[in-house]
Design an enzyme around this catalytic site. Structure first.
Site, PDB file in Angstrom:
ATOM      1  N   ASP A   1       0.838  -1.210   0.000  1.00  0.00           N
ATOM      2  CA  ASP A   1       0.000   0.000   0.000  1.00  0.00           C
ATOM      3  C   ASP A   1       0.873   1.261   0.000  1.00  0.00           C
ATOM      4  O   ASP A   1       0.368   2.377  -0.124  1.00  0.00           O
ATOM      5  CB  ASP A   1      -0.996  -0.006   1.171  1.00  0.00           C
ATOM      6  CG  ASP A   1      -0.314   0.002   2.524  1.00  0.00           C
ATOM      7  OD1 ASP A   1       0.924  -0.084   2.587  1.00  0.00           O
ATOM      8  OD2 ASP A   1      -1.034   0.094   3.541  1.00  0.00           O
TER       9      ASP A   1
ATOM     10  N   ASP B   1      -1.029  -6.555  -0.451  1.00  0.00           N
ATOM     11  CA  ASP B   1      -1.108  -5.836   0.828  1.00  0.00           C
ATOM     12  C   ASP B   1      -2.548  -5.378   1.061  1.00  0.00           C
ATOM     13  O   ASP B   1      -3.113  -4.655   0.227  1.00  0.00           O
ATOM     14  CB  ASP B   1      -0.186  -4.610   0.733  1.00  0.00           C
ATOM     15  CG  ASP B   1       0.339  -4.174   2.071  1.00  0.00           C
ATOM     16  OD1 ASP B   1       0.090  -4.866   3.075  1.00  0.00           O
ATOM     17  OD2 ASP B   1       1.031  -3.123   2.107  1.00  0.00           O
TER      18      ASP B   1
ATOM     19  N   LYS C   1      -0.881  -9.671   3.027  1.00  0.00           N
ATOM     20  CA  LYS C   1      -0.206  -9.126   4.220  1.00  0.00           C
ATOM     21  C   LYS C   1      -1.154  -8.163   4.911  1.00  0.00           C
ATOM     22  O   LYS C   1      -1.897  -7.428   4.244  1.00  0.00           O
ATOM     23  CB  LYS C   1       1.082  -8.404   3.797  1.00  0.00           C
ATOM     24  CG  LYS C   1       1.811  -7.734   4.956  1.00  0.00           C
ATOM     25  CD  LYS C   1       3.168  -7.196   4.547  1.00  0.00           C
ATOM     26  CE  LYS C   1       3.138  -5.824   3.936  1.00  0.00           C
ATOM     27  NZ  LYS C   1       2.543  -4.750   4.766  1.00  0.00           N
TER      28      LYS C   1
ATOM     29  N   GLU D   1      -1.367  -5.535   8.643  1.00  0.00           N
ATOM     30  CA  GLU D   1      -0.568  -4.910   9.698  1.00  0.00           C
ATOM     31  C   GLU D   1      -1.192  -5.121  11.069  1.00  0.00           C
ATOM     32  O   GLU D   1      -2.411  -5.027  11.226  1.00  0.00           O
ATOM     33  CB  GLU D   1      -0.439  -3.404   9.430  1.00  0.00           C
ATOM     34  CG  GLU D   1       0.322  -3.086   8.165  1.00  0.00           C
ATOM     35  CD  GLU D   1       0.511  -1.587   7.961  1.00  0.00           C
ATOM     36  OE1 GLU D   1       0.164  -0.790   8.864  1.00  0.00           O
ATOM     37  OE2 GLU D   1       1.012  -1.220   6.889  1.00  0.00           O
TER      38      GLU D   1
ATOM     39  N   GLU E   1       9.132  -4.583  10.886  1.00  0.00           N
ATOM     40  CA  GLU E   1       9.628  -3.314  10.333  1.00  0.00           C
ATOM     41  C   GLU E   1      10.182  -2.383  11.410  1.00  0.00           C
ATOM     42  O   GLU E   1       9.527  -2.151  12.453  1.00  0.00           O
ATOM     43  CB  GLU E   1       8.476  -2.594   9.585  1.00  0.00           C
ATOM     44  CG  GLU E   1       8.918  -1.241   9.028  1.00  0.00           C
ATOM     45  CD  GLU E   1       7.978  -0.639   8.002  1.00  0.00           C
ATOM     46  OE1 GLU E   1       6.991  -1.304   7.619  1.00  0.00           O
ATOM     47  OE2 GLU E   1       8.240   0.506   7.582  1.00  0.00           O
TER      48      GLU E   1
END
Ligand code: KIV
Length: 280
Positions: free
Chosen positions: A45, A84, A114, A116, A183
């Site tokens: 993204d 994403d 994926k 978050e 990350e």
């Protein structure tokens, strides 16, 4: 060559062979990425900033992500492709999370999705995994919640914060994720996650103590210019190359140097003379 699978990625982990992963967004970049030997591609993204010029990732839609993922799959049929899930495509309900994750498989032939977050999204990871879709978790700095995190800042720099990230990692693996991205955390945190998890752990800005790395193509080739995170290594400066090429084109057009004879089409034999006679 056949398409890289999750099994191949697990084999690489078992053998200690590092996984090379890159975010990119379009067909030609995907062709270059496959030819260069990438194991994985993420249609991230981050395209909101790198392609559309938004300030962050919040405005990115499923339609944008799917469109780019379709183009990337056409350019890189053999690479393991991760789509994403953008902001609000999985937060609102389990059903919506499963539906949107499934769209990456249906429309873009992606291999995984994926999303978050750690403990707080474990139920979404579980629901998507139970639908038969491979999930890659993403913890540490999670750009979709950068407002809550106080900006794009490194995470886990105190022992207490590091422990919470470790707990996120455990929760995501327990919920069924097949891969995990970490990350912008100190190397000690990445190392602890890698040592205590059995799934492949990939890093971005987390040091080398994990199974592979991801960066963003626009960063490593010097195309995205708004900012460059500390963890980026630049391999080229295409902004300079492209700007120079465009400036030369502008100059050639204005000076009448372009087009030259070799850039034009000739008429078929004898047709030029006939045509001249038709012109009043
Ligand atoms: O969107 C993206 O490109 C990402 C990177 C941080 C890997 O999530």
């Amino acid at each position: 060559m056949s398409r890289k699978s999750l099994y191949d990625l697990y084999q690489m982990k078992a053998k200690g062979e590092k996984i090379a992963w890159l975010t990119l967004y379009d067909y030609p970049s995907a062709q270059f990425g496959q030819a260069a030997g990438l194991d994985m591609i993420l249609v991230g993204d981050s395209l909101g900033m790198c392609v559309y010029g938004y300030n962050g990732t919040a405005a990115v839609t499923m339609e944008q992500c799917l469109g780019h993922a379709e183009a990337v799959r056409r350019g890189a049929p053999d690479v393991y492709l991760v789509g994403d899930l953008p902001f609000l495509s999985y937060q609102t309900s389990e059903a919506e999370a499963v539906y949107n994750a499934g769209m990456f498989l249906k429309k873009a032939d992606a291999d995984a999705v994926k999303l978050e977050g750690g403990v707080r999204v474990a139920n979404r990871v579980k629901a998507i995994s139970e639908a038969g879709i491979a999930v890659c978790g993403h913890i540490g700095l999670t750009p979709q919640s950068s407002g809550q995190l106080g900006g794009h800042k490194a995470q886990g720099r105190t022992a207490e914060a590091a422990k919470l990230i470790l707990e996120d990692a455990w929760a995501i693996e327990k919920a069924g994720a097949k891969l995990l991205l970490v990350e912008a955390v100190p190397p000690e945190v990445t190392e602890a996650i890698h040592r205590t998890l059995s799934i492949p752990v990939l890093g971005i800005g987390g040091g080398g103590a994990c199974d592979g790395q991801v960066l963003i193509l626009s960063d490593i080739i010097g195309q995205f210019q708004a900012f460059t995170p500390k963890f980026v290594k630049k391999y080229a400066n295409v902004a300079e190359i492209i700007t120079k090429a465009i400036a030369e084109y502008v100059r050639d057009v204005k000076d009448g140097q372009f087009p030259a004879a070799e850039h034009t089409y000739g008429m078929l034999p004898g047709e030029a003379e006939k045509f001249r006679q038709m012109i009043p």
